[in-house]
Design an enzyme around this catalytic site. Structure first.
Site, short mmCIF file in Angstrom:
data_model
loop_
_atom_site.label_atom_id
_atom_site.label_comp_id
_atom_site.label_asym_id
_atom_site.label_seq_id
_atom_site.Cartn_x
_atom_site.Cartn_y
_atom_site.Cartn_z
N HIS A 358 8.19 -1.39 -10.37
CA HIS A 358 8.35 -0.50 -9.22
C HIS A 358 7.68 -1.00 -7.96
O HIS A 358 7.61 -0.27 -6.98
CB HIS A 358 7.78 0.89 -9.52
CG HIS A 358 8.50 1.63 -10.58
ND1 HIS A 358 9.50 2.54 -10.30
CD2 HIS A 358 8.39 1.61 -11.92
CE1 HIS A 358 9.95 3.04 -11.44
NE2 HIS A 358 9.30 2.49 -12.44
N ARG A 550 4.03 9.62 0.27
CA ARG A 550 2.63 9.23 0.28
C ARG A 550 2.31 8.51 1.60
O ARG A 550 3.17 7.85 2.18
CB ARG A 550 2.33 8.30 -0.90
CG ARG A 550 2.27 9.03 -2.23
CD ARG A 550 1.17 10.07 -2.29
NE ARG A 550 -0.13 9.45 -2.36
CZ ARG A 550 -0.90 9.42 -3.44
NH1 ARG A 550 -0.49 9.99 -4.56
NH2 ARG A 550 -2.08 8.84 -3.42
N LYS A 555 4.30 2.11 4.53
CA LYS A 555 5.34 3.11 4.82
C LYS A 555 5.37 3.44 6.32
O LYS A 555 6.32 4.05 6.80
CB LYS A 555 5.10 4.37 3.99
CG LYS A 555 5.25 4.14 2.47
CD LYS A 555 4.94 5.40 1.69
CE LYS A 555 4.89 5.20 0.18
NZ LYS A 555 6.22 5.12 -0.47
N THR A 657 12.97 7.13 -2.82
CA THR A 657 13.90 8.11 -3.39
C THR A 657 14.02 9.33 -2.47
O THR A 657 15.01 10.04 -2.52
CB THR A 657 13.45 8.56 -4.79
OG1 THR A 657 12.03 8.81 -4.76
CG2 THR A 657 13.74 7.49 -5.83
N LYS A 661 17.16 12.04 -1.24
CA LYS A 661 17.06 13.51 -1.21
C LYS A 661 17.45 14.03 0.17
O LYS A 661 18.13 15.06 0.31
CB LYS A 661 15.65 13.96 -1.59
CG LYS A 661 15.28 13.58 -3.04
CD LYS A 661 13.78 13.63 -3.33
CE LYS A 661 13.47 12.83 -4.60
NZ LYS A 661 12.03 12.56 -4.79
#
Ligand code: 26W
Length: 838
Positions: A358, A550, A555, A657, A661
């Site tokens: 992952h 997170r 990110k 993911t 969504k």
């Protein structure tokens, strides 16, 4: 359209549960009593499926998937189970007739936060899809007493609070005290020979801990299947050591009990940074050993089973390297405990496991110092060495004279202090290795696992992640779900490709109007939540620009903040500029020890405070941080988003993911070519996706050529204004030191290349604003995003795993129901409660 008989049955059963299970009279019931009672009513129906399912699997000795994961982020059960059972409307009606509000009851359920983020939630989506696709499967994990911490915000800073999710009881778990496994730690090994004169090793552990099974049923969507999630809790082998007590060492005895129970006390809240903590190694060994012992027990239940065929019964998936010790533990169980020869045992082992990677981030790759590993698991270290010896022999045979390659492939990292490389153990011990998005799998093959790919190209496969449309569309967004069902029928929750039938409606003005109304209503709901929880008022007609995940530098929530500041400065400079009002929302937890991530949270709050208070811009720009982002709290967020922020540095996000969504709920994405964004963009069409930023190759080239962020600061005036405002105290009441570490990092080596992507990001955001101003155009794009997102259902991912990795087939379950319930009139065979007078 509720079914009268069902409503009546639910009412009766609910009252029976309140009375018989909780001993309450209606007026004396607390909200928690109501929640537990309704859960027991739903659970009874789940149990009917569960009993039928386990009986069928047992009789048919079905090939079974075992999903081993240190994390399962399930989210609240009750609402999801009512949905899957097809009882939502009846339950609402039944509660209303008894004077209760179903939503308030659902809200009573605590988040079962047994995970950090994407990896844990993925495991939960997969359990949902396995049950819906009728695949015989078991989830195995850890029953943490404290899950991921609750996030409080004090003065803009994150404060962590222990998550006491079990305090009010958990009606979804069934303890199985008779399913108990002993797990050893420490001690030493003794080599000898058995009666037949064969070499044998005996491990004499210093300490033995008992694992107790706690079972949670996972039911499929509107079918007869309920699979099992089995989580292990650690207990002392003897809860009381009488010898110690008699000798007066009362505290010593209690200490040992406390020590044992510590193993499953708390989830480690780091999501990417691996620290070599002994307790974490103990957690991993504990749950993996319990799970493998349990699989062997189940396998042997059917008399005469030969363990040399164990891999025909089970496909065991390693969710990242956290359960990779399983490779050594299965060898130990087969060889030391069950007397199998090494070669046979190895044949079984490497055909049993498959490994999902992952992450490519080097700091997240698990390694255990050899000393710690050996002290905690002396026998496993010997086994790892033996696996490695045989493996490296094979490598040297394949690449004679290439010592460097052997060193790179070795299970033991000899650079610095020696350590065990868990990704290598998992790779050697697995039949298949997969990444979680096409790009990620390609990068795996060329970076972290490159040598393994050269050695065994046939082992590598890609399985792009997916998310369950039951929880994230049907349950989270009832308004959109019913609009979709009205338009294309109700097959989509089980067959998400059906959404494609919405495409022709993308140009339909009347449908677009209704689509927009749904989004507007969802935004109004979220606005109320933001006001209540963050104290920020926001306008449901503004563009809802959302980043929830997170908090991490890769990110790049801070890139988003840099844009907010740039936009604010622009609105002040050019009041006439054509751009829609925006509400920029953030949510997410930072690892407690990750200082920069915590500073990023503070930054959002600080910028929000200044921007929201500016009378010149406050009608055009609002910023808020939604505290305590988790599965429960995310439910109203995805349905209300117009824009989904997926802005990681290319090559760093394995998949993502949340991106799926959002798009499922009709948000458009602004994103880099990273993780699954690449495939989402292909699926929805490049014209329906806001792309910006450097590609993986461009990033590599730029780093190689010598990246100088300061040059960008000097040449882009907008960037300079933004960074100057950060540095000069504009957002920190004149304090020039608060955000200094962030500014220094960005102008120093800027490891995540924010500045390199800043211009492209800001320009792309301008384009987003322009597109939003054309309402019909935006609505069209929104419908198309939902219509084309079908392949990101976790059902597709699970179908891929079943076909390419597990080689398992569906086993549909027949149940006699649907009317079976707590009621004495029920027809199923399971034992019934005594008749309760009402
Ligand atoms: C502390 C050790 C540790 C290290 C890594 C704990 C947890 C991790 C996980 C690998 C973090 C994680 O959740 N990874 C995410 O997995 C998702 C599901 O595949 C992906 O979508 C995300 O891109 C990835 O970051």
């Amino acid at each position: 359209m509720t079914d009268r008989a069902t409503v009546d049955t639910l009412k009766r059963e609910f009252q029976e549960a309140l009375f018989g299970a909780l001993g309450r009279f209606p007026a004396g019931a607390t909200r928690n009593d109501l929640y537990i009672s309704l859960s027991l009513v739903a659970r009874w129906r789940v149990m009917t499926r569960w009993v039928a399912t386990s009986e069928t699997y047992y009789e048919r000795a079905s090939r079974t998937v075992c999903y081993l994961s240190a994390e399962f982020l399930l989210g609240p059960h009750l609402g999801n189970n009512l949905l899957n059972l097809g009882l939502q409307e009846e339950a609402r009606q039944a509660m209303a007739e008894l004077g209760h509000d179903l939503d308030a009851i659902l809200d009573q359920e605590e988040e079962p936060g047994l995970g950090n983020g994407g990896l844990g939630r993925l495991a939960a989506c997969y359990m949902d899809s396995l049950a819906t696709l009728e695949i015989p499967s078991l989830g195995y994990g850890i029953r943490y007493e404290f899950g991921i911490f609750d996030q409080l915000i004090h003065d803009g800073w994150q404060v962590e609070k222990t998550d006491k999710w079990l305090a009010l009881g958990n009606p979804w778990e069934i303890p199985r005290p008779e399913i108990a496994m002993n797990v050893g730690f420490g001690g030493h090994t003794e080599a000898g020979t058995d009666e037949q004169g064969r070499y044998q090793v005996r491990w004499v552990p210093e300490r033995v801990v008992r694992g107790i099974a706690y079972d949670t049923p996972i039911c499929g969507y509107r079918n007869g299947t309920a699979n099992l999630l089995r989580l292990w809790k650690a207990e002392a082998v003897d809860s009381f050591d009488f010898t110690a007590f008699n000798q007066g060492d009362y505290w010593g005895a209690v200490d040992q009990k406390v020590d044992s129970e510590n193993i499953t006390k708390v989830l480690y809240p780091n999501d990417e940074l691996v620290k070599g903590r002994q307790l974490r190694l103990e957690q991993q060994h504990f749950f993996v050993s319990c799970s493998l012992q349990d699989m062997i027990r189940i396998f042997m239940q059917k008399g005469g089973a030969d363990l040399r065929h164990m891999h025909e019964k089970y496909a065991v998936q390693l969710n990242d390297t956290h359960p990779a010790l399983g490779v050594a533990e299965l060898m130990r169980l087969l060889v030391d405990v069950h007397g199998m020869g090494w070669e046979d045992a190895w044949e079984v082992t490497r055909n049993t496991f498959a490994y999902t990677n992952h992450t490519l981030l080097p700091e997240a790759l698990e390694k255990w110092p050899v000393e710690m590993f050996g002290a905690c698991l002396p026998r496993h270290l010997e086994i790892v060495y033996e696996i490695n010896r045989r493996f490296l022999d094979e490598v040297r045979g394949r690449y004679p004279g290439d010592g460097r390659r052997a060193a790179r492939l070795s299970l033991i990292d000899e650079t610095g202090g020696r350590s065990v490389r868990m990704a290598h153990l998992a790779s050697v011990g697995s039949r298949r290795i997969n990444g979680v998005a096409a790009l990620h799998t390609e990068l795996l093959k060329t970076s972290v696992l490159r040598d393994f790919h050269e050695l065994w190209p046939e082992k590598f496969v890609n399985v792009t992640n997916g998310v369950t449309p039951r929880r994230f569309l049907a349950l989270a967004n009832p308004r959109l779900a019913s609009l979709i069902t009205e338009a294309i029928g109700d097959a989509w929750p089980k067959d998400l490709e059906e959404l494609r039938r919405l495409e022709p409606l993308a140009g339909d003005a009347a449908f677009g109007e209704r689509w927009r109304k749904v989004k507007r209503d969802n935004k109004a709901d979220l606005a109320a939540i933001v006001e209540a929880r963050a104290g920020v008022v926001c306008d449901p007609d503004s563009l809802f620009d959302v980043q929830v995940k997170r908090i991490h530098e890769y990110k790049r929530q801070h890139l988003n903040v840099l844009h907010v500041i740039a936009l604010w400065q622009r609105f002040r400079r050019e009041p006439g500029v054509a751009a829609p009002p925006r509400t920029v929302l953030f949510g997410g937890k930072a690892a407690p020890g990750y200082r920069m991530a915590k500073l990023m949270i503070k930054l959002v709050h600080s910028v929000a405070e200044v921007v929201n208070a500016d009378p010149d811009t406050r009608d055009r720009l609002r910023v808020a941080f939604i505290p305590d982002y988790n599965v429960k709290n995310c439910m109203p967020i995805f349905p209300a988003a117009d824009l989904s922020e997926q802005i990681s540095t290319a090559g760093k996000e394995a998949s993502g993911t949340g991106n799926m969504k959002f798009a499922m709920n009709g948000a458009l994405t602004i994103g880099t070519l990273d993780g699954a964004n690449v495939e989402i963009r292909e699926a929805v069409g490049p014209e329906n996706f806001f792309l910006f930023g450097l590609t993986v190759q461009e990033i590599e080239r730029l780093s190689a050529d010598g990246y100088r962020p300061r040059d960008l600061y000097e040449t882009d005036p907008a960037l300079r204004d933004v960074l100057d405002a950060l540095a000069d105290g504009t957002f920190s009441l004149g304090d020039t030191s608060l955000f200094r570490p962030m500014v220094d990092s960005l102008l120093g080596d800027d490891p995540w290349m924010l500045l390199a992507d800043f211009r492209s990001y800001v320009d792309c955001q301008t384009e987003v604003g322009r597109a939003y101003l054309d309402r019909d155009h935006w609505t069209r794009l929104s419908i198309l995003n939902t219509a084309r997102i079908g392949r990101f259902s976790s059902d597709r991912s699970i179908a891929d795993y079943c076909r390419d990795i597990w080689r398992v087939e569906r086993v549909p379950i027949e149940v006699e129901e649907p009317s079976a319930g707590l009621s004495p009139r029920s027809t199923q065979r399971a034992p019934r409660p005594e008749r309760i007078p009402s």
